[in-house]
Write an enzyme that holds these catalytic residues in place. Structure first.
Site, PDB file in Angstrom:
ATOM      1  N   CYS A   1       0.816  -1.221   0.000  1.00 38.69           N
ATOM      2  CA  CYS A   1       0.000   0.000   0.000  1.00 38.69           C
ATOM      3  C   CYS A   1       0.844   1.263   0.000  1.00 38.69           C
ATOM      4  CB  CYS A   1      -0.959  -0.010   1.174  1.00 38.69           C
ATOM      5  SG  CYS A   1      -2.095  -1.388   1.063  1.00 38.69           S
TER       6      CYS A   1
ATOM      7  N   HIS B   1      -3.752   6.804   2.690  1.00 40.09           N
ATOM      8  CA  HIS B   1      -4.057   5.480   2.139  1.00 40.09           C
ATOM      9  C   HIS B   1      -5.421   5.042   2.665  1.00 40.09           C
ATOM     10  CE1 HIS B   1      -3.993   1.392   0.996  1.00 40.09           C
ATOM     11  NE2 HIS B   1      -3.775   0.919   2.206  1.00 40.09           N
TER      12      HIS B   1
ATOM     13  N   ASN C   1     -10.229  -0.912  -0.279  1.00 38.68           N
ATOM     14  CA  ASN C   1      -8.771  -0.748  -0.287  1.00 38.68           C
ATOM     15  C   ASN C   1      -8.227  -1.303  -1.610  1.00 38.68           C
ATOM     16  OD1 ASN C   1      -6.017  -0.846   0.067  1.00 38.68           O
ATOM     17  ND2 ASN C   1      -6.076  -1.837   2.073  1.00 38.68           N
TER      18      ASN C   1
HETATM   19  N1  ACO Z   1     -18.264  -9.670   8.953  1.00 39.91           N
HETATM   20  C1  ACO Z   1     -18.697  -9.929  10.193  1.00 39.91           C
HETATM   21  N2  ACO Z   1     -17.885 -10.217  11.204  1.00 39.91           N
HETATM   22  C2  ACO Z   1     -16.565 -10.216  10.968  1.00 39.91           C
HETATM   23  C3  ACO Z   1     -16.036  -9.948   9.694  1.00 39.91           C
HETATM   24  C4  ACO Z   1     -16.949  -9.673   8.660  1.00 39.91           C
HETATM   25  N3  ACO Z   1     -16.570  -9.390   7.398  1.00 39.91           N
HETATM   26  N4  ACO Z   1     -14.695 -10.016   9.752  1.00 39.91           N
HETATM   27  C5  ACO Z   1     -14.375 -10.310  11.021  1.00 39.91           C
HETATM   28  N5  ACO Z   1     -15.510 -10.456  11.759  1.00 39.91           N
HETATM   29  C6  ACO Z   1     -15.623 -10.755  13.161  1.00 39.91           C
HETATM   30  C7  ACO Z   1     -14.429 -11.475  13.720  1.00 39.91           C
HETATM   31  O1  ACO Z   1     -14.517 -12.856  13.447  1.00 39.91           O
HETATM   32  C8  ACO Z   1     -14.505 -11.157  15.185  1.00 39.91           C
HETATM   33  O2  ACO Z   1     -15.442 -12.033  15.777  1.00 39.91           O
HETATM   34  P1  ACO Z   1     -15.142 -12.629  17.243  1.00 39.91           P
HETATM   35  O3  ACO Z   1     -15.059 -11.426  18.137  1.00 39.91           O
HETATM   36  O4  ACO Z   1     -16.333 -13.488  17.471  1.00 39.91           O
HETATM   37  O5  ACO Z   1     -13.840 -13.348  17.120  1.00 39.91           O
HETATM   38  C9  ACO Z   1     -15.121  -9.756  15.201  1.00 39.91           C
HETATM   39  O6  ACO Z   1     -15.710  -9.549  13.901  1.00 39.91           O
HETATM   40  C10 ACO Z   1     -14.125  -8.658  15.469  1.00 39.91           C
HETATM   41  O7  ACO Z   1     -12.992  -8.899  14.677  1.00 39.91           O
HETATM   42  P2  ACO Z   1     -11.764  -7.921  14.731  1.00 39.91           P
HETATM   43  O8  ACO Z   1     -10.685  -8.434  13.815  1.00 39.91           O
HETATM   44  O9  ACO Z   1     -11.405  -7.591  16.141  1.00 39.91           O
HETATM   45  O10 ACO Z   1     -12.430  -6.612  14.107  1.00 39.91           O
HETATM   46  P3  ACO Z   1     -11.791  -5.194  14.020  1.00 39.91           P
HETATM   47  O11 ACO Z   1     -12.665  -4.216  14.670  1.00 39.91           O
HETATM   48  O12 ACO Z   1     -10.329  -5.206  14.369  1.00 39.91           O
HETATM   49  O13 ACO Z   1     -11.864  -4.924  12.457  1.00 39.91           O
HETATM   50  C11 ACO Z   1     -10.501  -5.011  10.493  1.00 39.91           C
HETATM   51  C12 ACO Z   1     -11.213  -5.819  11.564  1.00 39.91           C
HETATM   52  C13 ACO Z   1     -11.538  -4.219   9.735  1.00 39.91           C
HETATM   53  C14 ACO Z   1      -9.786  -5.971   9.556  1.00 39.91           C
HETATM   54  C15 ACO Z   1      -9.495  -4.055  11.176  1.00 39.91           C
HETATM   55  O14 ACO Z   1      -8.703  -4.761  12.076  1.00 39.91           O
HETATM   56  C16 ACO Z   1      -8.602  -3.382  10.166  1.00 39.91           C
HETATM   57  O15 ACO Z   1      -9.041  -2.574   9.374  1.00 39.91           O
HETATM   58  N6  ACO Z   1      -7.311  -3.640  10.259  1.00 39.91           N
HETATM   59  C17 ACO Z   1      -6.365  -2.984   9.370  1.00 39.91           C
HETATM   60  C18 ACO Z   1      -6.460  -3.600   8.014  1.00 39.91           C
HETATM   61  C19 ACO Z   1      -5.531  -2.897   7.091  1.00 39.91           C
HETATM   62  O16 ACO Z   1      -5.355  -1.694   7.170  1.00 39.91           O
HETATM   63  N7  ACO Z   1      -4.885  -3.611   6.228  1.00 39.91           N
HETATM   64  C20 ACO Z   1      -3.898  -2.950   5.440  1.00 39.91           C
HETATM   65  C21 ACO Z   1      -3.873  -3.523   4.158  1.00 39.91           C
HETATM   66  S1  ACO Z   1      -2.647  -2.629   3.377  1.00 39.91           S
HETATM   67  C22 ACO Z   1      -1.735  -3.594   2.345  1.00 39.91           C
HETATM   68  O17 ACO Z   1      -0.547  -3.434   2.324  1.00 39.91           O
HETATM   69  C23 ACO Z   1      -2.387  -4.606   1.481  1.00 39.91           C
END
Ligand code: ACO
Length: 334
Positions: free
Chosen positions: A115, A256, A286
């Site tokens: 990214c 980003h 993203n």
């Molecule tokens: N729909 C419903 N529930 C979901 C989903 C979904 N799509 N995905 C995860 N959950 C659930 C999980 O299983 C978890 O359930 P549990 O509590 O029963 O275990 C719950 O939701 C919470 O999961 P978390 O991972 O704690 O959710 P969080 O609030 O952290 O959000 C997210 C997850 C959106 C992925 C967040 O952590 C995030 O944005 N992280 C950064 C991602 C990012 O920036 N990536 C960079 C990519 S850049 C590159 O170089 C490619």
């Protein structure tokens, strides 16, 4: 003697026609529009057609950038393609694009910065411009994330989309125009939080790697999130302070687009108003290397930028990698 800087003199973008909404995903996955929207700010994303490879998206973005300008593909000296989803391992996507657009006088290469790729590419291109050896450099931020995401993994597949953005860099000696400052970094110890386990020389493709779904994005979202919030803020504050720019003088902050909550945390730390911030994550999700150039293309097209406006672009990504570039905008509104 005045300094030669690299200036963006054309910008364009392309996203595939196919829209996939959160509701569409909720029909095939255990997820919901409410969850995706509230946790990420994403409403829909674009997905490439079966016949569209990375270079096809990139070519459309380049054509969009060059349309209406006097520049022709034969004028281009160098093409830098920043991506983690090239058409194939080799030849480079840059070579494929060079042929497709007819850039007969250009050389080119691919650059992998996830990214942060677009900002790494822009900085690299700027060095070729500053030395005076290159006069017209295309930098493309482009990714077909749908080719490497596991549509059975709800934690990752809802986050990504496909798209491409392209800019043309040319030299300028005008005051307050062009790339004014930049900061780039990486910390390989973060690699374990966001990666594609197989398909490279470390773990070549085999029946086993395919069976174990190792050719997809694997992510520890919480760790990436924590890193992103910290590095986006620190990078932005550092660059603005170093250049003596108060945040109210920033015309556009281009972060980003990985998660609206990460963007909001930077906005609150920098005390930025909504009209100072570029956002397209709601519509495209993203798009990895494409998020920043597509935001720039939209802001330019919407007339949000005028010459000498201060623009701050900030990214983080797999690696971990990060970067920030401070620009004096170099074009009049269309
Ligand atoms: N729909 C419903 N529930 C979901 C989903 C979904 N799509 N995905 C995860 N959950 C659930 C999980 O299983 C978890 O359930 P549990 O509590 O029963 O275990 C719950 O939701 C919470 O999961 P978390 O991972 O704690 O959710 P969080 O609030 O952290 O959000 C997210 C997850 C959106 C992925 C967040 O952590 C995030 O944005 N992280 C950064 C991602 C990012 O920036 N990536 C960079 C990519 S850049 C590159 O170089 C490619």
């Amino acid at each position: 003697m005045s300094e030669i800087r690299a200036n963006i003199t054309a910008v364009g973008m392309y996203v595939p026609e196919k829209r996939v909404t959160n509701h569409d995903l909720s029909r095939v996955l255990d997820t919901s529009d409410a969850w995706i929207r509230s946790r990420t700010g994403i409403s829909e994303r674009r997905i490439a057609g079966k016949d569209q490879a990375n270079s096809d998206l990139s070519v459309r973005a380049i054509q969009d950038a060059l349309e209406g300008t006097p520049h022709r593909p034969e004028d281009i000296d160098l093409i830098i393609v920043t991506t983690v989803t090239p058409d194939m391992m080799f030849p480079s996507t840059a070579c494929r694009i060079q042929e497709k657009i007819g850039a007969a006088n250009a050389w080119g290469f691919d650059l992998s910065g996830a990214c942060s790729g677009f900002l790494f590419g822009l900085s690299t291109a700027a060095q070729f411009i500053r030395t005076g050896t290159h006069k017209k450099v295309l930098v493309v931020g482009t990714d077909v994330m749908s080719s490497i995401i596991d549509f059975e993994d709800r934690a990752t597949c809802v986050l990504f989309g496909d798209g491409a953005g392209a800019v043309l860099l040319e030299p300028t000696e005008e005051e307050e125009v062009g790339i004014l400052d930049s900061t780039l970094g990486c910390d390989g110890s973060g690699g374990k939080f966001l990666f594609m386990p197989a398909g490279g020389s470390h773990r070549p493709a085999s029946h086993e790697t395919v069976d174990k779904r190792m050719h997809y994005v694997h992510q520890d979202g919480r760790n990436v999130f924590k890193f992103a919030v910290r590095v986006m803020c620190d990078t932005s504050v550092g660059l603005l302070q170093r250049n003596g720019i108060p945040t109210d003088q920033l015309s556009l902050f281009v972060p980003h687009q990985a998660n609206m909550r990460i963007i909001k945390s930077s906005m609150s730390r920098l005390k930025l108003a909504e009209d100072q911030v570029a956002v397209n994550i709601d519509r495209y999700a993203n798009t990895t290397a494409a998020t920043i150039p597509t935001c720039l293309a939209e802001a330019h097209r919407q007339g949000r930028l005028k010459k000498r406006d201060k623009v701050l672009m900030v990214s983080f990504g797999a690696g971990f990698t990060w970067g920030g570039i401070l620009l004096g905008w170099g074009m009049d509104p269309p």
